[in-house]
Write an enzyme that holds these catalytic residues in place. Structure first.
Site, PDB file in Angstrom:
ATOM      1  N   ASN A  33       0.774  -1.140  -0.132  1.00 30.34           N
ATOM      2  CA  ASN A  33      -0.041  -0.170   0.046  1.00 30.34           C
ATOM      3  C   ASN A  33       0.886   1.229  -0.006  1.00 30.34           C
ATOM      4  O   ASN A  33       0.410   2.330   0.062  1.00 30.34           O
ATOM      5  CB  ASN A  33      -0.994   0.149   1.308  1.00 30.34           C
ATOM      6  CG  ASN A  33      -0.290   0.139   2.395  1.00 30.34           C
ATOM      7  OD1 ASN A  33       0.987  -0.028   2.545  1.00 30.34           O
ATOM      8  ND2 ASN A  33      -0.882   0.283   3.571  1.00 30.34           N
ATOM      9  N   THR A  36       5.088   2.720   3.730  1.00 31.64           N
ATOM     10  CA  THR A  36       6.476   2.993   4.141  1.00 31.64           C
ATOM     11  C   THR A  36       7.206   2.330   2.857  1.00 31.64           C
ATOM     12  O   THR A  36       8.542   2.672   2.656  1.00 31.64           O
ATOM     13  CB  THR A  36       6.769   2.086   5.342  1.00 31.64           C
ATOM     14  OG1 THR A  36       6.669   0.842   5.066  1.00 31.64           O
ATOM     15  CG2 THR A  36       6.228   2.424   6.520  1.00 31.64           C
ATOM     16  N   ASP A  57      -4.049  -2.643   0.634  1.00 32.74           N
ATOM     17  CA  ASP A  57      -3.762  -2.714   1.863  1.00 32.74           C
ATOM     18  C   ASP A  57      -4.156  -4.186   2.288  1.00 32.74           C
ATOM     19  O   ASP A  57      -5.452  -4.390   2.269  1.00 32.74           O
ATOM     20  CB  ASP A  57      -4.488  -1.634   2.651  1.00 32.74           C
ATOM     21  CG  ASP A  57      -4.456  -1.511   4.179  1.00 32.74           C
ATOM     22  OD1 ASP A  57      -3.765  -2.646   4.730  1.00 32.74           O
ATOM     23  OD2 ASP A  57      -4.854  -0.879   4.838  1.00 32.74           O
ATOM     24  N   SER A  76       4.711  -4.729   6.523  1.00 39.34           N
ATOM     25  CA  SER A  76       4.699  -4.230   7.875  1.00 39.34           C
ATOM     26  C   SER A  76       5.519  -2.934   8.052  1.00 39.34           C
ATOM     27  O   SER A  76       6.775  -3.074   7.474  1.00 39.34           O
ATOM     28  CB  SER A  76       5.073  -5.083   8.971  1.00 39.34           C
ATOM     29  OG  SER A  76       4.955  -4.607  10.134  1.00 39.34           O
ATOM     30  N   ALA A 115       6.744 -13.088   7.938  1.00 40.77           N
ATOM     31  CA  ALA A 115       7.771 -12.499   8.401  1.00 40.77           C
ATOM     32  C   ALA A 115       7.563 -11.980  10.006  1.00 40.77           C
ATOM     33  O   ALA A 115       6.860 -11.117  10.088  1.00 40.77           O
ATOM     34  CB  ALA A 115       8.003 -11.211   7.628  1.00 40.77           C
ATOM     35  N   TYR A 146       4.206  -3.176  17.722  1.00 44.01           N
ATOM     36  CA  TYR A 146       4.898  -3.928  16.736  1.00 44.01           C
ATOM     37  C   TYR A 146       5.179  -5.451  17.193  1.00 44.01           C
ATOM     38  O   TYR A 146       4.751  -6.470  16.616  1.00 44.01           O
ATOM     39  CB  TYR A 146       6.112  -3.386  16.387  1.00 44.01           C
ATOM     40  CG  TYR A 146       7.107  -4.283  15.366  1.00 44.01           C
ATOM     41  CD1 TYR A 146       6.515  -4.359  13.910  1.00 44.01           C
ATOM     42  CD2 TYR A 146       8.279  -4.677  15.354  1.00 44.01           C
ATOM     43  CE1 TYR A 146       7.260  -4.852  12.795  1.00 44.01           C
ATOM     44  CE2 TYR A 146       8.962  -5.356  14.536  1.00 44.01           C
ATOM     45  CZ  TYR A 146       8.670  -5.451  13.226  1.00 44.01           C
ATOM     46  OH  TYR A 146       9.295  -6.239  12.267  1.00 44.01           O
ATOM     47  N   TYR A 160      -3.730 -21.674  12.148  1.00 42.90           N
ATOM     48  CA  TYR A 160      -4.255 -22.148  10.864  1.00 42.90           C
ATOM     49  C   TYR A 160      -3.324 -23.481  10.351  1.00 42.90           C
ATOM     50  O   TYR A 160      -3.951 -24.334   9.725  1.00 42.90           O
ATOM     51  CB  TYR A 160      -3.692 -20.918   9.912  1.00 42.90           C
ATOM     52  CG  TYR A 160      -5.103 -20.131   9.686  1.00 42.90           C
ATOM     53  CD1 TYR A 160      -5.566 -19.174  10.555  1.00 42.90           C
ATOM     54  CD2 TYR A 160      -5.791 -20.290   8.187  1.00 42.90           C
ATOM     55  CE1 TYR A 160      -6.493 -18.588  10.386  1.00 42.90           C
ATOM     56  CE2 TYR A 160      -6.786 -19.459   8.153  1.00 42.90           C
ATOM     57  CZ  TYR A 160      -7.247 -18.625   9.209  1.00 42.90           C
ATOM     58  OH  TYR A 160      -8.512 -18.012   8.875  1.00 42.90           O
TER      59      TYR A 160
END
Ligand code: UDP
Length: 328
Positions: A33, A36, A57, A76, A115, A146, A160
């Protein structure tokens, strides 16, 4: 041709991963998106037929048409300055974003690698950090947005895996550096190199006795690649165990760049981990991986990259303004 979706594709690690999978003959679908991330990092890929890009996003519903073999979730904010400025977005991409991508993986029968980070260990009381250390995280501190998003991400990924049988991989990434880091993301390596190139003093936070262990990006990408293709679902640390104090590292930067500037000391940010060094025995035994690029060589390449930036790019040292995104 195998297809792979890479989220955070325009970011530092995401863009290097796009390059790697293109090189290995995959069809790469990049998604970002661009809060950053920067399209400049992947501009060279747009002319390729096997590369596509979506400005999206991932904390909103994600759909990709056709078959998908693999997903890498690398979207992220990842520097303390960034996630302090966009705390809600950071929480959402790690939690809602991961949920959406796990759903997509289940739907497509794709293998997904997420990640994670050494930040799940917080300010560690075990040194070096092994994967079975549970961590020491301040949930409500500035880094909590974070750290806890990433810890939740690991939990939902394992859920999952266990409940839905999705093929999952978890990499815990330790400090990684190299070309395409954002000069103004506040991280120590672009901060010091930018300061040296602009003729400013180097800002060491605290007394500089805190340690980090820096991994060159090519080694990191190689480790992630090997983990994705392995059959190992537990978390794996990928990083370079060669540890150095931030003060000694500032001295190394002075030597590398030949800057005449001095070191100045600034307050240590809250909850800044005192020491960080990966134990990489698991990566060695499970993946046959270990880093190959030493800091001297990696830092020289990185410095040459930053030196090649235009004077305008170099001046862009002030931290990015994300205020518009905080309204979303
Ligand atoms: N740091 C510093 N000066 C700077 C930027 C960072 O001394 O201008 C320190 C920071 O306090 C931390 C270390 O360098 O101890 C690594 O910081 P970075 O933001 O790169 O990563 P992280 O803290 O997430 O490991």
């Amino acid at each position: 041709m195998k297809s792979i979706l890479i989220t955070g594709a325009a970011g530092f690690l995401g863009s290097h991963l796009c390059d790697k999978f293109i090189k290995e003959g995959y069809r790469v679908i990049g998604m970002d998106n661009l809060i950053t991330g920067d399209l400049k990092n992947i501009e060279h890929l747009f002319k390729l037929e096997q590369f596509e890009f979506y400005n999206h996003d991932v904390s909103k519903f994600v759909h990709v048409a056709g078959k998908l073999d693999y997903i890498l979730h690398f979207a992220s904010p990842a520097s303390p300055i960034d996630y302090l400025k966009i705390p809600i977005q950071t929480l959402k991409v790690g939690s809602l974003g991961t949920h959406n991508l796990l759903g997509l993986a289940k739907e497509k029968n794709a293998r997904i690698l997420i990640a994670s980070t050494s930040e799940v260990y917080g300010d560690p009381l075990v040194h070096p950090q092994t994967e079975d250390y549970y961590g020491n995280v301040n949930t409500i501190g500035p880094r909590g947005v974070y750290d806890e998003a990433k810890r939740f991400q690991e939990s939902i990924t394992m859920a999952y895996h266990r409940f839905h049988g999705v093929e999952t991989r978890i990499v815990r990434i330790f400090n990684t550096y190299g070309p395409r880091m954002r000069l103004n993301d506040g991280r120590v390596i672009p901060a010091f190199i930018g300061q040296a190139l602009r003729g400013e003093d180097l800002t060491v936070f605290g007394d500089g006795s805190q340690t980090r262990s820096f991994c060159y990006v090519d080694d990191q990408v190689d480790g992630i690649y090997k983990l994705l293709l392995s059959d190992y679902a537990e978390p794996v640390n990928i990083g370079n165990p060669h540890e150095i104090s931030i003060l000694d590292f500032a001295e190394e930067i002075i030597k590398l760049t030949g800057t005449k500037q001095k070191i100045v000391f600034k307050p240590l940010p809250k909850d800044d981990p005192m020491q960080r060094q990966p134990n990489i025995e698991r990566a060695k035994s499970v993946l046959g991986w270990e880093p190959k690029v030493n800091r001297e060589e990696g830092m020289r390449t990185t410095y040459n990259y930053f030196k090649s930036l235009t004077p305008e790019e170099l001046q862009r040292s002030e931290h990015k303004d994300f205020s518009a995104h905080n309204k979303k």
